[in-house]
Write a protein that holds these residues in place. Sequence first.
Motif, PDB file in Angstrom:
ATOM      1  N   GLY A 176      -0.280  -1.694   2.191  1.00 36.43           N
ATOM      2  CA  GLY A 176      -0.400  -0.907   0.967  1.00 36.43           C
ATOM      3  C   GLY A 176       0.822  -0.988   0.081  1.00 36.43           C
ATOM      4  N   GLY A 177       0.830  -0.199  -0.982  1.00 40.32           N
ATOM      5  CA  GLY A 177       1.980  -0.201  -1.877  1.00 40.32           C
ATOM      6  C   GLY A 177       1.798   0.739  -3.050  1.00 40.32           C
ATOM      7  N   ILE A 178       2.786   0.727  -3.918  1.00 34.74           N
ATOM      8  CA  ILE A 178       2.807   1.661  -5.046  1.00 34.74           C
ATOM      9  C   ILE A 178       3.091   0.930  -6.348  1.00 34.74           C
ATOM     10  CG2 ILE A 178       3.961   3.711  -5.995  1.00 34.74           C
ATOM     11  CD1 ILE A 178       4.561   4.616  -3.151  1.00 34.74           C
ATOM     12  N   VAL A 179       2.347   1.293  -7.381  1.00 38.44           N
ATOM     13  CA  VAL A 179       2.590   0.757  -8.719  1.00 38.44           C
ATOM     14  C   VAL A 179       3.156   1.880  -9.580  1.00 38.44           C
ATOM     15  CG1 VAL A 179       1.481  -0.059 -10.848  1.00 38.44           C
ATOM     16  CG2 VAL A 179       0.857  -1.055  -8.641  1.00 38.44           C
ATOM     17  N   GLU A 180       4.194   1.559 -10.319  1.00 35.42           N
ATOM     18  CA  GLU A 180       4.754   2.536 -11.248  1.00 35.42           C
ATOM     19  C   GLU A 180       4.440   2.096 -12.671  1.00 35.42           C
ATOM     20  OE1 GLU A 180       8.411   5.131 -10.628  1.00 35.42           O
ATOM     21  OE2 GLU A 180       9.242   3.442 -11.780  1.00 35.42           O
ATOM     22  N   SER A 181       4.198   3.062 -13.524  1.00 32.11           N
ATOM     23  CA  SER A 181       3.838   2.755 -14.911  1.00 32.11           C
ATOM     24  C   SER A 181       4.731   3.529 -15.860  1.00 32.11           C
ATOM     25  CB  SER A 181       2.376   3.134 -15.138  1.00 32.11           C
ATOM     26  OG  SER A 181       2.104   3.285 -16.514  1.00 32.11           O
ATOM     27  N   PRO A 232     -10.479   1.222  -7.021  1.00 30.02           N
ATOM     28  CA  PRO A 232     -10.669   1.234  -5.572  1.00 30.02           C
ATOM     29  C   PRO A 232      -9.303   1.136  -4.885  1.00 30.02           C
ATOM     30  CG  PRO A 232     -12.161  -0.338  -6.607  1.00 30.02           C
ATOM     31  CD  PRO A 232     -11.210   0.124  -7.673  1.00 30.02           C
ATOM     32  N   ALA A 233      -9.140   1.836  -3.799  1.00 29.09           N
ATOM     33  CA  ALA A 233      -7.921   1.801  -2.986  1.00 29.09           C
ATOM     34  C   ALA A 233      -6.842   2.776  -3.424  1.00 29.09           C
ATOM     35  CB  ALA A 233      -7.321   0.393  -2.900  1.00 29.09           C
ATOM     36  N   VAL A 234      -6.992   3.399  -4.582  1.00 27.60           N
ATOM     37  CA  VAL A 234      -5.988   4.378  -4.994  1.00 27.60           C
ATOM     38  C   VAL A 234      -6.229   5.696  -4.258  1.00 27.60           C
ATOM     39  CG1 VAL A 234      -5.162   5.800  -6.901  1.00 27.60           C
ATOM     40  CG2 VAL A 234      -5.517   3.351  -7.223  1.00 27.60           C
ATOM     41  N   LYS A 235      -5.202   6.214  -3.630  1.00 24.74           N
ATOM     42  CA  LYS A 235      -5.324   7.487  -2.894  1.00 24.74           C
ATOM     43  C   LYS A 235      -4.287   8.520  -3.315  1.00 24.74           C
ATOM     44  CE  LYS A 235      -8.296   7.722   0.148  1.00 24.74           C
ATOM     45  NZ  LYS A 235      -9.736   8.087  -0.027  1.00 24.74           N
ATOM     46  N   GLY A 236      -3.446   8.189  -4.286  1.00 22.52           N
ATOM     47  CA  GLY A 236      -2.476   9.173  -4.753  1.00 22.52           C
ATOM     48  C   GLY A 236      -1.993   8.850  -6.155  1.00 22.52           C
ATOM     49  N   VAL A 258       1.195   5.262  -8.736  1.00 24.24           N
ATOM     50  CA  VAL A 258      -0.145   5.168  -8.182  1.00 24.24           C
ATOM     51  C   VAL A 258      -0.056   4.574  -6.780  1.00 24.24           C
ATOM     52  CG1 VAL A 258      -2.455   4.262  -8.596  1.00 24.24           C
ATOM     53  CG2 VAL A 258      -0.920   4.679 -10.535  1.00 24.24           C
ATOM     54  N   ALA A 259      -0.528   5.328  -5.781  1.00 26.88           N
ATOM     55  CA  ALA A 259      -0.454   4.865  -4.389  1.00 26.88           C
ATOM     56  C   ALA A 259      -1.727   4.112  -4.004  1.00 26.88           C
ATOM     57  CB  ALA A 259      -0.271   6.062  -3.454  1.00 26.88           C
ATOM     58  N   PHE A 260      -1.552   2.890  -3.536  1.00 24.33           N
ATOM     59  CA  PHE A 260      -2.674   2.077  -3.072  1.00 24.33           C
ATOM     60  C   PHE A 260      -2.665   2.026  -1.547  1.00 24.33           C
ATOM     61  CE2 PHE A 260      -4.313   0.006  -6.904  1.00 24.33           C
ATOM     62  CZ  PHE A 260      -3.334   0.349  -7.821  1.00 24.33           C
ATOM     63  N   LYS A 261      -3.795   2.319  -0.955  1.00 24.16           N
ATOM     64  CA  LYS A 261      -3.897   2.162   0.489  1.00 24.16           C
ATOM     65  C   LYS A 261      -3.933   0.667   0.797  1.00 24.16           C
ATOM     66  CE  LYS A 261      -8.983   2.202   0.910  1.00 24.16           C
ATOM     67  NZ  LYS A 261     -10.151   2.845   1.502  1.00 24.16           N
ATOM     68  N   PRO A 262      -3.640   0.290   2.038  1.00 18.47           N
ATOM     69  CA  PRO A 262      -3.793  -1.120   2.403  1.00 18.47           C
ATOM     70  C   PRO A 262      -5.256  -1.532   2.246  1.00 18.47           C
ATOM     71  CG  PRO A 262      -3.479   0.260   4.364  1.00 18.47           C
ATOM     72  CD  PRO A 262      -3.188   1.120   3.171  1.00 18.47           C
ATOM     73  N   GLY A 287      -2.877   9.257   1.566  1.00 18.42           N
ATOM     74  CA  GLY A 287      -2.181   9.321   0.279  1.00 18.42           C
ATOM     75  C   GLY A 287      -1.003   8.391   0.116  1.00 18.42           C
ATOM     76  N   PHE A 288       0.113   8.945  -0.373  1.00 15.39           N
ATOM     77  CA  PHE A 288       1.288   8.118  -0.614  1.00 15.39           C
ATOM     78  C   PHE A 288       1.818   7.512   0.674  1.00 15.39           C
ATOM     79  CE2 PHE A 288       1.212   9.868  -4.812  1.00 15.39           C
ATOM     80  CZ  PHE A 288       1.804   8.890  -5.587  1.00 15.39           C
ATOM     81  N   HIS A 289       1.746   8.284   1.745  1.00 18.94           N
ATOM     82  CA  HIS A 289       2.202   7.734   3.015  1.00 18.94           C
ATOM     83  C   HIS A 289       1.348   6.528   3.408  1.00 18.94           C
ATOM     84  CE1 HIS A 289       3.642   7.381   7.078  1.00 18.94           C
ATOM     85  NE2 HIS A 289       2.420   7.566   7.551  1.00 18.94           N
ATOM     86  N   GLY A 290       0.074   6.590   3.126  1.00 19.30           N
ATOM     87  CA  GLY A 290      -0.837   5.487   3.466  1.00 19.30           C
ATOM     88  C   GLY A 290      -0.441   4.176   2.823  1.00 19.30           C
TER      89      GLY A 290
END
Lengths: 365, 365, 365, 365
Positions: free
Chosen positions: A209-214, A243-247, A299-303, B253-256
């Motif tokens: 997973g990972g995070i995108v910042e805007s 899809p895949a965004v959880k936060g 934006v948090a993306f799950k794996p 969420g973010f941890h994921g």
Amino acid sequence: MSSSSIGQRFVFTSFGESHGKCIGATVDGCPAGLEIGERDIQTMLDLRKPGQSIITTQRKEDDKVEILSGTYKGHTTGAPITMIIWNKDQHSKDYDNLTLKPRPGHSDYPAFVKYNGFNDIRGGGRFSGRLTATFVMAGAIARKLLSKTLGIETFSYTCQVGSVKMKEHATMKMKNSVYSNEVRCPDPKIASKMRETILAARRRGDSIGGIVESLTVNLPVGLGEPIFGSLESDLSKALFSIPAVKGVEFGSGFHGSTLHGSENNDEFLIKNGKIQTKTNNAGGILGGISTGMPIVLRVAFKPASSIAKKQQTIDLHTKKSVSLVVQGRHDPCVVPRAPPVVDSLVSVVLADHAIRAGFIPPVIR
Amino acid sequence: MSSSSIGQRFVFTSFGESHGKCIGATVDGCPAGLEIGERDIQTMLDLRKPGQSIITTQRKEDDKVEILSGTYKGHTTGAPITMIIWNKDQHSKDYDNLTLKPRPGHSDYPAFVKYNGFNDIRGGGRFSGRLTATFVMAGAIARKLLSKTLGIETFSYTCQVGSVKMKEHATMKMKNSVYSNEVRCPDPKIASKMRETILAARRRGDSIGGIVESLTVNLPVGLGEPIFGSLESDLSKALFSIPAVKGVEFGSGFHGSTLHGSENNDEFLIKNGKIQTKTNNAGGILGGISTGMPIVLRVAFKPASSIAKKQQTIDLHTKKSVSLVVQGRHDPCVVPRAPPVVDSLVSVVLADHAIRAGFIPPVIR
Amino acid sequence: MSSSSIGQRFVFTSFGESHGKCIGATVDGCPAGLEIGERDIQTMLDLRKPGQSIITTQRKEDDKVEILSGTYKGHTTGAPITMIIWNKDQHSKDYDNLTLKPRPGHSDYPAFVKYNGFNDIRGGGRFSGRLTATFVMAGAIARKLLSKTLGIETFSYTCQVGSVKMKEHATMKMKNSVYSNEVRCPDPKIASKMRETILAARRRGDSIGGIVESLTVNLPVGLGEPIFGSLESDLSKALFSIPAVKGVEFGSGFHGSTLHGSENNDEFLIKNGKIQTKTNNAGGILGGISTGMPIVLRVAFKPASSIAKKQQTIDLHTKKSVSLVVQGRHDPCVVPRAPPVVDSLVSVVLADHAIRAGFIPPVIR
Amino acid sequence: MSSSSIGQRFVFTSFGESHGKCIGATVDGCPAGLEIGERDIQTMLDLRKPGQSIITTQRKEDDKVEILSGTYKGHTTGAPITMIIWNKDQHSKDYDNLTLKPRPGHSDYPAFVKYNGFNDIRGGGRFSGRLTATFVMAGAIARKLLSKTLGIETFSYTCQVGSVKMKEHATMKMKNSVYSNEVRCPDPKIASKMRETILAARRRGDSIGGIVESLTVNLPVGLGEPIFGSLESDLSKALFSIPAVKGVEFGSGFHGSTLHGSENNDEFLIKNGKIQTKTNNAGGILGGISTGMPIVLRVAFKPASSIAKKQQTIDLHTKKSVSLVVQGRHDPCVVPRAPPVVDSLVSVVLADHAIRAGFIPPVIR
């Protein structure tokens, strides 16, 4: 209102399926007189195109956009703009056994129950990440509209992959380096580590997973409407459709909840003759309304759910436990393809609000 | 659609101002035949009432709800239900100097610019946390509707204050202990530490942030609609309308986003004859649709912006920097009052989706 | 969107029941900065008040409006404006036998089936003509907004009662004479005949239908949006919400369908330096968009359903045919009370479109 | 909500221009599991096809519909259904001089002002009657949905052309004879006179108006929602989106406004064991809700604006009066092509309301 639509005045509707004839976007409410052509949209689409590197799926798509309506002599007309991409490179066979053996982490199971098996499951159908290309079509128009009329610019980038993260926010200066590497991280050293992390996951048949910042700059003060039309409300609604965004968080976000008010409040000051805040823990939004400071969100993306590892699931027919190995070509990490998608949705929401707040007129003269 | 409204079939509109005549809620689209009375709403309202303990504001409000329309002989009629609370205990003088000296962290500045000074600034007007009482009025109806027709139950609790946090998720068993202490944390030991943290902030004239977690059980499979009607989209839109909320996450969420797919995917299994998942990192939502597992979400609250400490701001008249000490009685931490608000908005969104998905009929027979 | 609401940017929600606690209106999206007070609304409400003469119902109502929210220091704030009228003079006993013996021409029967008997039947509940007072509350705001910002004026009058009709359209000059008689017809001779017709019906325990014509002047060119946002679409949607309305036409309307194009087309010419049309068979609307010529429309009201004559109906309990004499005090003709209602809905729709088309800004400076 | 869309749960969006690449329709919210194919839609489209006889335009169009999304294995999937017709037989040159010389009776002038000249004027662009083909695409789906699930059938026919009119309402028996003649009138003698009237107008280079009547049977009691969701409100909103429509009435309509209540009220009786009304002056709708009796409505069409006769207009450039002869191939009477269009919009609105009222579930099993 259709659940495939978003916005009140700049209304975007997404249609199509991953392996159907096409995917498409209709934008209604774009002011007349905006110069726009397929090239504007194609340029942005190309940034999310799969098959660009070894860290994303090897599925190759041309993804050539075609404008079907709403423009005339190179300008928007005020009529709905419908754009499509014809689907080509589908391997529908890969998905043949999915109906009755739902993949862990995927929409297969709830969708099967909800639609009683009538939903198009090929390639994930409506739930495929491929649909985010329709977000980009609409986003390309929104972006140009915001840029031409108000000078608003938004840019997103990968700020975290697994546990590898940037230490600081990106600055506007870094904007041009986002697309200089395949993970879309403006810090080349971190980008390199992220790439390693993705490849390591891939080698194990796994995902990460990972995070995108805007970051969005040049906003006027006053976009957003209390209570349910707050910028945070409408931006998060849009972003959670990926899809895949959880936060989703704004400004200091979850970290801010550990702070004291005296640490988190942004004091006002005059800078360059303009009212600004010393810090920007609010992420440019107070009371749901833009403050004029940059909008900052993460934006948090799950794996990715599709992995090559064996997993346990249930055969919906026999109601027995079975093991499953998901076939097909998949992204070990969807994050590197996400920045243009995030940019697009942010732009769509801001364009809608800029029209609602009277900052963009019905005709661009 | 009005920005003061949310929902498609169960439509909630919030009106009123913190120090105006009243605050109110209109719910349209509630099925006819639901037994409901002022007591049902009052019970839930009382849970968020200020002045309950030393850790919240000392402002005392009776907050007696009055149903103005939409019920007859103790049942809903299918007509819009309007409810109000008459405002009483306002100290409007406390806010007299705010127009031209915007408080850091508050909506004062962008609201002033947006409305050119016409907005009602008394007590924060439309931006006040007091408006969340209208969420609870609507939420009480939604909650009863969900409970009576589908057995759906939602409960929220404080899981973090500052850096003090619960180590594990709450379980349904803990439901009854949430309101046994004033911080609304089901773990009494942690609750006690949270209370200390809040009191410490208060002593320093400061405030502190925190996190509310929400759990909803007994959902059928199939609530939520792709793409922009995903449960995550609609829940987050609602939750970000709470003042002070800066982050929302579902499941892991973010941890994921730091995990691998093989860690984060929830494998399917049969338990008690029902299809369930082994883990619930998805937070009960896949592809935007309910899976039947509990919906788990977390809401990050920034520290309250109103603090007694001196802060720097700008006099909008003179455009000069000035210092400001915010007067009035304020919550050092808004989190303990938030669980019923979060419960309410979750219920409002789920009621809307349950009607849309055909799980609740237009008339309850 | 709630079925009790209309409009996209200027959103009006109607709530309350005929014999409940109150009836009310919420207007959201009215620009901030409009000077408005209860007197503005009361003045317009007084024009539709029952009990004004022998030709309308003898039911007396004070109908005093109270603004609950959305104004501050005599101006709109940009927040939702909620207004109510407390109900007083109800004779609910008159309606006691209606539940199971539906009145011919009334909503009793379909409402009973739809709501399974849960709807508030007192005085017609949600279906009562009394709810049109809520239209007037919202309309009074819309009217003032249109008048102050664009100089738009709308006026309606009774142009037909039974077979008695005006021979020509009213002119703006006649505006002031509409309310000089109790039938609201600007031609005093015709008004007198209309009065006779109504009294004759009344004497026989019967009722009579009629037509209201509405004229709106000073519109800019360009209000209305193709396809489903045409002015005719939105005006008719609003007007058909008035109980008893069974027909709506614009310009030459139904008569125009007997004409040739060469007779019905309005040729363009320059008059007073402005582009106008020689005739106005289009009623000021072409392609759903305002042409700048006066909007002319007519609204057909069926005769009031409540009559003192014996009628046949079905006892819903026994499923046997029974005869019924409707008790209570009723209007022998609702048309004389309709002009302010028509004015109100026309104003609400035009205010919404004027905002949508950018002619009225979010803040009136 | 987009002005190119209509409906709340069964949402229809129309896009495309008369002489652009294509015209199209997107239907979102159609329940999953409805068997549907291009042939179903084509059959209904063929009924409104131009070039079928000497009384309509000679413009020939294949109008072959193509489904782009939303179906799978011959059934709807619950996803948005997008359908298009590629445009072919355009003679855009015919319209070259229209921009600056607006045609009387057309949208040219207000559209030019509204869009500042950016609108696509070729063939009328968005304002063309050609767009009604998109209504038929959506209508074909709605019609099949209503028929399969509830047995609802709607049929429309020409009841008046110029002054030639049917003396009585059509009956269900006449349904099959509507399309046996080119004017779509179920009475062959009247049809013949209508044909003469149209040809006479055509010979003079003129056009003629007319009226379409629509009959819908087998409705359950309870479709429609007070106040602004009344069946009359939503049906009229839809019908007034047809270019050339200037009047809509239900049941006894405008004629009913000349009657007494004792004449116009429909008494209840038991017939075939069901509660019905003796007469149907209400047109099947009371209080905005279906009564179970047939819905009867009439739609007034003005004479087509495009005529070969010389007319006066204004050159928008020189602001001088000029004469104009409209070129191109046009319908001398649009009414014969209107019945499938009226059927379609009636079906779209009823499908939406049938879903809203819970009569059609989200999945057809």
